[in-house]
Enzyme design. Structure first.
Site, short mmCIF file in Angstrom:
data_model
loop_
_atom_site.label_atom_id
_atom_site.label_comp_id
_atom_site.label_asym_id
_atom_site.label_seq_id
_atom_site.Cartn_x
_atom_site.Cartn_y
_atom_site.Cartn_z
N SER A 73 32.60 -48.86 -37.86
CA SER A 73 33.97 -49.06 -38.32
C SER A 73 34.00 -49.50 -39.80
O SER A 73 34.81 -49.02 -40.59
CB SER A 73 34.60 -50.14 -37.44
OG SER A 73 35.96 -50.25 -37.65
N HIS A 128 38.73 -63.64 -43.08
CA HIS A 128 37.41 -63.09 -42.74
C HIS A 128 36.30 -63.98 -43.31
O HIS A 128 35.13 -63.61 -43.25
CB HIS A 128 37.23 -61.69 -43.33
CG HIS A 128 38.17 -60.66 -42.77
ND1 HIS A 128 38.32 -60.45 -41.42
CD2 HIS A 128 38.99 -59.77 -43.37
CE1 HIS A 128 39.20 -59.48 -41.23
NE2 HIS A 128 39.62 -59.05 -42.39
N1 A3P Z 1 45.77 -51.98 -31.30
C1 A3P Z 1 44.92 -51.82 -32.31
N2 A3P Z 1 45.35 -51.72 -33.56
C2 A3P Z 1 44.48 -51.53 -34.56
N3 A3P Z 1 43.16 -51.44 -34.42
C3 A3P Z 1 42.65 -51.52 -33.21
C4 A3P Z 1 43.50 -51.72 -32.11
N4 A3P Z 1 42.72 -51.79 -31.05
C5 A3P Z 1 41.45 -51.63 -31.44
N5 A3P Z 1 41.41 -51.47 -32.75
C6 A3P Z 1 40.15 -51.24 -33.46
O1 A3P Z 1 39.80 -52.36 -34.27
C7 A3P Z 1 38.98 -51.90 -35.35
C8 A3P Z 1 39.50 -52.45 -36.65
O2 A3P Z 1 39.27 -53.83 -36.70
P1 A3P Z 1 40.09 -54.74 -37.71
O3 A3P Z 1 41.49 -54.82 -37.18
O4 A3P Z 1 39.35 -56.04 -37.66
O5 A3P Z 1 40.05 -54.09 -39.05
C9 A3P Z 1 39.04 -50.39 -35.32
O6 A3P Z 1 37.83 -49.99 -34.72
P2 A3P Z 1 37.19 -48.56 -34.96
O7 A3P Z 1 37.15 -48.34 -36.45
O8 A3P Z 1 35.87 -48.66 -34.30
O9 A3P Z 1 38.10 -47.58 -34.28
C10 A3P Z 1 40.24 -50.11 -34.45
O10 A3P Z 1 40.20 -48.89 -33.74
C1 LIG Z 2 34.90 -54.71 -48.98
C2 LIG Z 2 36.19 -55.27 -49.26
C3 LIG Z 2 36.96 -55.63 -48.06
C4 LIG Z 2 38.31 -55.68 -48.14
C5 LIG Z 2 39.04 -56.05 -47.03
C6 LIG Z 2 38.40 -56.32 -45.85
O1 LIG Z 2 39.10 -56.69 -44.75
S1 LIG Z 2 39.88 -55.74 -43.78
O2 LIG Z 2 38.91 -54.88 -43.11
O3 LIG Z 2 40.86 -54.93 -44.55
O4 LIG Z 2 40.55 -56.62 -42.84
C7 LIG Z 2 37.05 -56.24 -45.79
C8 LIG Z 2 36.32 -55.91 -46.88
#
Ligand code: A3P
Ligand SMILES: CCc1ccc(OS(=O)(=O)O)cc1
Length: 302
Positions: free
Chosen positions: A141, A111
């Site tokens: 989110s 990230h």
């Molecule tokens: N197949 C999948 N598995 C997990 N997360 C998914 C997904 N498709 C969409 N998302 C969405 O991706 C977001 C999380 O992003 P990341 O994976 O970067 O942490 C979440 O958004 P929301 O919190 O808006 O539902 C989640 O719902």
């Molecule tokens: C704020 C700390 C933190 C920790 C991990 C993160 O990434 S992820 O959303 O779990 O992929 C982002 C922020």
């Protein structure tokens, strides 16, 4: 980073102290002390890097990339712990030493902003897939994530969280700069710039783009089957009940969030006065966006 519901709420001061600043960017505590090692991290030509600002749909993208690059079955992906196969560079686990030793081809997530990534990546030494998500959805989110993360225990209001977001006061720093930097590198031959919303709007084109970028040769029938498999992964995300615990936590229905997909365009970021992007566009489709739309950026963010 699956963590359980907070036991003790964080005061604003406690919350602040959880981050540290690196070259003016707020980073989570686990990045402390390893930024130089990250800059010098040895990259391999066969690596595929997935880079996002948190909550941009990283998990979904990694599944799709895994499927396109390995030709895996979506049911198999559902059963395996794919997070173990795709480490996050800066997380404490598994850690840089283990990632350095992984067998090729490695799939690595991060990230971190472009300029903090290993310098070999800037030299075009391996492929980087960047995905951006509509900030109005992302901030909802990220808010839910901060509330559920034990180490953060965020207990502020959504409005206050939005203000932090717009003033670059959250982990991984400014979303605006994060996207902007990658947008400026979108034409680099080793960079593929994608948008989360396109996974829902035009998955066929995205799968084609990914296959081309990753050098996966497939005929029309194979491409159709790949796209069908990717559809299954994407469909799961629109069905909150089908998602593993901890995912799909926004209080608004996922369909409401998808409706905003048309409301943003990265080109609007150039030049990018923070906040303008969020304050323009069609009316938001749920209460969370309304809160965000009503927010004005602090003068310091402009
Ligand atoms: N197949 C999948 N598995 C997990 N997360 C998914 C997904 N498709 C969409 N998302 C969405 O991706 C977001 C999380 O992003 P990341 O994976 O970067 O942490 C979440 O958004 P929301 O919190 O808006 O539902 C989640 O719902
Ligand atoms: C704020 C700390 C933190 C920790 C991990 C993160 O990434 S992820 O959303 O779990 O992929 C982002 C922020």
């Amino acid at each position: 980073m699956a963590e359980s519901e907070a036991e003790t709420p964080s005061t604003p001061g406690e919350f602040e102290s959880k981050y540290f600043e690196f070259h003016g960017v707020r980073l989570p505590p686990f990045c402390r002390g390893k930024m130089e090692e990250i800059a010098n991290f040895p990259v391999r030509p066969s690596d595929v890097w997935i880079v996002t600002y948190p909550k941009s749909g990283t998990s979904l993208l990694q599944e799709v990339v895994y499927l396109v690059s390995q030709g895996a079955d979506p049911d198999e992906i559902g059963l395996m712990n794919i997070d173990e196969q795709l480490p996050v560079l800066e997380y404490p686990q598994p850690g840089l030493d283990i990632i350095k030793e992984l067998t090729s081809p490695r799939l690595i997530k991060s990230h971190l902003p472009y300029r903090f990534l290993p310098s070999d990546l800037h030299n075009g030494d391996s492929k980087v897939i960047y995905m951006a998500r509509n900030p109005k959805d992302l901030v909802v989110s990220y808010y839910q994530f901060h509330r559920s993360l034990r180490t953060m225990s965020y207990r502020g209001t959504f409005q206050e969280f939005c203000r932090r977001f717009m003033n670059d006061k959250l982990g991984y720093g400014s979303w605006f700069e994060h996207v902007q930097e990658f947008w400026e590198h979108r034409m680099d031959s080793n960079v593929l710039f994608l948008k989360y919303e396109d996974m829902h709007r035009d998955l066929v084109t995205m799968v084609e783009q990914l296959a081309r970028f990753l050098g996966v040769s497939c005929d029309k029938a194979q491409l159709e089957s790949l796209t069908e498999h990717c559809h299954q992964l994407v469909d799961q995300c629109c069905n909150a009940e089908a998602l593993p615990v901890g995912r799909g936590m926004c209080p608004c229905p996922p369909t409401a969030r998808l409706l905003t997909a048309s409301a943003w365009e990265p080109r609007a970021l150039v030049p990018f006065p923070a906040g303008v992007l969020m304050l323009s566009g069609p009316l938001p489709s749920c209460q969370c966006f309304t809160a965000l739309h009503l927010l004005s950026p602090e003068p310091s963010a402009l």
